[in-house]
Design a protein around this motif. Sequence first.
Motif: not given
Lengths: 417, 202
Positions: A40-41, A44, A46, A48, A415-417
């Motif tokens: 995954i990712g 992404h 980031a 956060e 999931i990847d955020r």
Amino acid sequence: MPELRNFTLNFGPQHPAAHGVLRMVLELDGEVVMRADPHIGLLHRATEKLAETKTWIQSVPYMDRLDYMSMMCNEHAYCMAIERLLQIEVPIRAQYIRVMFDEITRILNHLLWVGCHGLDVGAMTMVLYAFREREDLVDAYEAVSGARMHAAYYRPGGVYRDLPDRMAQYKESKWKSAAQIKPFNEARGGSLLDFLDDFSSRFPKLLDEYETLLTDNRIWKQRLVDVGIVTPERALQRGFTGPMLRGSGIAWDLRKKQPYEVYDRVDFDIPVGKTGDSYDRYLVRMEEMRQSNRILKQCIDWLRQNPGPVMSDNHKVAAPSREAMKSNMEELIHHFKLCTEGMHVPEGEVYSAVEHPKGEFGIYVISDGANKPYRLKIRPPGYVHLSAMNEMVCGHMLADVVTIIGSQDVVFGEIDR
Amino acid sequence: MSSATLEALSHTLQEHLGDRVKSLKVALGEVTVEVDAADYLAVMQTLRDEPALSFEELIDLCGVDYSTYANAPRAGRRFAAVSHLISITRNWRLRVRCFAPDDDFPSVPSVTGVWNVADWFEREAFDLFGIVFPGHLDLRRILTDYGFIGHPFRKDFPISGYVEMRYDPDQQRVIYQPVTIEPREVTPRIVREATYGNVENA
């Protein structure tokens, strides 16, 4: 005799049944999956880390883009975290509006899920039906926020504005005559609540329609029954929440067990599965839609009778009205400070969780008293469920992988955020 | 959680964990305990297996970098692993914080043996913060790109990163190059006095 080796298959990231950008390395023995390693990712962003560089209010729209299929529930957890740190009360009408839109979001999410899951497994019709109903609900999103998906409607201290008195109407054009658009506009004569009331009285019948298509359908059952069984013990070990946990037979629902907003004032039941297979999770989600519809109805009735403010009057958190801002010095200062520096949240840490359509969606924030979060951690339900993928698909056929991804209801935004 | 539950939980925690709890804080309706890295694994095991506590589920585990907390130089240790536990039978929640003893090589024991769900959470904390979890069987990067260098969620990692990716028409492939953008902060980070955003003060 020739040497036999396991076959490694790359599933995704551009596979239509991978629900976004899931890349999975599958080790196959013939057609049986021996090991699955999800990579995954690929999406992404980031979120956060970005939130650490933005003021508290600026991160609200980022929340929509996490699980982009249940937008308002994400905002809800985030706003609730800030409210708990600030220890402010949300007006009761805003709480009802939030509960109502949480349930609308749940129906939106589950409709998309049943459509796409059907599509993956071979029930082409479902997606067409589900999107027809989703259209009405995204119109409700649009009516309150102006956006059909990424609403940014919940704000710390309440909701952005009160429910509108009238719905947008379809207009006559050179493609659609007045007679053609008349049926579309029938339910749109009154306020948003009238529109939703009409929807919620139509919806149980539509759900019955879906169930006649799927529930006893032989192919559907052959694809789902006994596929991806998760025992209650394993479900707890793997941190399952939401429909995944309830499908395994554990009656756990934050709306009942740790009620937030006004969930303790509305009446609803939580469905529980028996065997913990994909078919049980399907049944649980279908029943959840019925229950959400019940809550929706109760909220509509309450909201009709109880007008009131929808935003906190604490101007350290919520911006004052335009009128007050333009006539009073005090409000002008508040407005200026809020729109430049942003609100300050007292030092502390809080974990706020909501019963998101996919499970427990949590926001853990640490504030050091600044105008930005010090650390924001998103607890995505889909991430946890996907991490159990290897366990769930081992020993199943390749075609069942698609069923299990579908029944996990994964969305890569979160999931990847 | 109600104040009665909070009290019952803190009491039970003190009873079963004793002096392994370095600090126990109750704030905003939540209980936070801090434990040493040496006791961490045993404490987690007790939290799950002790029937009076019965934290069956690990809800979340994440890394935190405390190096720029409150815009002030920090005396304490830098990295911590923070877990959130939930008990289905007792219907309560708990936060456990464990600081990594060494700032240069942060390491916290893995709890994958206690709760299997910790697998991906620990991989994530390793990927983003560089916290190592001895006992984890498959500690690979999870969210960042294949071949990524550094730990992006550390406070000293710039928001724009170090490399960017683009298609190079001459080489006819995707290449990495140093970033060409500069980080830009529109609203500076400001920490006011403790009572600034206080509601009673409004």
